[in-house]
Design an enzyme around this catalytic site. Sequence first.
Site, PDB file in Angstrom:
ATOM      1  N   PRO A 184      -0.037  -1.287  -2.299  1.00  0.00           N
ATOM      2  CG  PRO A 184       1.829  -0.123  -2.200  1.00  0.00           C
ATOM      3  CD  PRO A 184       0.477  -0.085  -2.684  1.00  0.00           C
ATOM      4  CG  ASN A 185       3.893  -4.423   0.687  1.00  0.00           C
ATOM      5  OD1 ASN A 185       4.553  -5.425   0.175  1.00  0.00           O
ATOM      6  ND2 ASN A 185       4.259  -3.339   0.708  1.00  0.00           N
ATOM      7  NE  ARG A 213       2.284  -5.227   5.286  1.00  0.00           N
ATOM      8  CZ  ARG A 213       1.738  -4.061   4.888  1.00  0.00           C
ATOM      9  NH1 ARG A 213       0.665  -3.975   4.191  1.00  0.00           N
ATOM     10  NH2 ARG A 213       2.652  -2.926   4.894  1.00  0.00           N
ATOM     11  CE1 TYR A 228      -0.911  -2.501   8.064  1.00  0.00           C
ATOM     12  CE2 TYR A 228       0.687  -4.134   8.317  1.00  0.00           C
ATOM     13  CZ  TYR A 228       0.295  -2.998   8.285  1.00  0.00           C
ATOM     14  OH  TYR A 228       1.076  -1.831   7.839  1.00  0.00           O
ATOM     15  CG  ASN A 230      -5.131   0.308   2.890  1.00  0.00           C
ATOM     16  OD1 ASN A 230      -4.319   1.237   2.934  1.00  0.00           O
ATOM     17  ND2 ASN A 230      -5.257  -0.573   3.825  1.00  0.00           N
ATOM     18  CB  ALA A 249       3.836   2.236   1.758  1.00  0.00           C
ATOM     19  CG  HIS A 267       2.610   6.962   4.501  1.00  0.00           C
ATOM     20  ND1 HIS A 267       1.576   7.496   5.405  1.00  0.00           N
ATOM     21  CD2 HIS A 267       2.394   5.753   4.828  1.00  0.00           C
ATOM     22  CE1 HIS A 267       0.866   6.613   6.110  1.00  0.00           C
ATOM     23  NE2 HIS A 267       1.508   5.281   5.541  1.00  0.00           N
ATOM     24  CD  GLU A 292      -6.237   8.076   3.554  1.00  0.00           C
ATOM     25  OE1 GLU A 292      -6.624   9.184   3.358  1.00  0.00           O
ATOM     26  OE2 GLU A 292      -5.076   8.126   4.484  1.00  0.00           O
ATOM     27  CG  HIS A 326      -5.076   3.753   6.583  1.00  0.00           C
ATOM     28  ND1 HIS A 326      -4.155   3.439   5.377  1.00  0.00           N
ATOM     29  CD2 HIS A 326      -5.211   5.385   6.340  1.00  0.00           C
ATOM     30  CE1 HIS A 326      -3.747   4.609   4.737  1.00  0.00           C
ATOM     31  NE2 HIS A 326      -4.451   5.631   5.122  1.00  0.00           N
ATOM     32  CB  SER A 381      -2.414  -0.483  11.376  1.00  0.00           C
ATOM     33  OG  SER A 381      -1.990   0.366  10.501  1.00  0.00           O
ATOM     34  NE  ARG A 399       1.743   0.424  12.189  1.00  0.00           N
ATOM     35  CZ  ARG A 399       1.793  -0.017  11.040  1.00  0.00           C
ATOM     36  NH1 ARG A 399       0.769   0.229  10.151  1.00  0.00           N
ATOM     37  NH2 ARG A 399       2.952  -0.757  10.406  1.00  0.00           N
TER      38      ARG A 399
END
Length: 145
Positions: free
Chosen positions: A9-10, A17, A22, A73, A76, A79, A97, A99, A101, A106
């Site tokens: 998502p996103n 974004r 990012y 990736n 969210a 998590h 996996e 990411h 960032s 964070r």
Amino acid sequence: MRILVLNGPNLNMLGTREPHVYGATTLADIEQAMSDRAAARGVDIDFVQSNHEGVIIDTIQQHQHTTGGIIINPGAFTHYSYAIRDALSAVSVPIIEVHISNVYKREPFRHHSVIAPIATGQIAGLGWRGYLHALDWVLDSTANA
Ligand code: DQA
């Protein structure tokens, strides 16, 4: 050989974004860079992005017998999605996996991944180039297996 590159998502919003987090690189840019690298290395990539947990799970199941590796990736979902974790657990190919960032620098809720314990490895904080490093690793490790 085929590699599955899955974005959750996103991540379709990359480029606009939170660019301070990012970067300005779009998902299309990332997919182009990965396609170029894959072509140079003689492999094919299937790209899928979805904002929907069920679509991500369906995609993992559909590719589980045909893919040589999964670069994911989960956004969210990283998590908290035990369902995506379970789908990945059933696959016997390398799972990386990624990411963009550095999630560990964070908010605390980003420090925990339910995917990491069943992944082959994780790349975080290397920006969009993390996807390319993941691809190289999958191809190098397969070649030298
Ligand atoms: C992300 C980190 C996640 O915490 C976040 O929800 C994302 C993107 C990353 O690429 O840095 O959507 O996976």
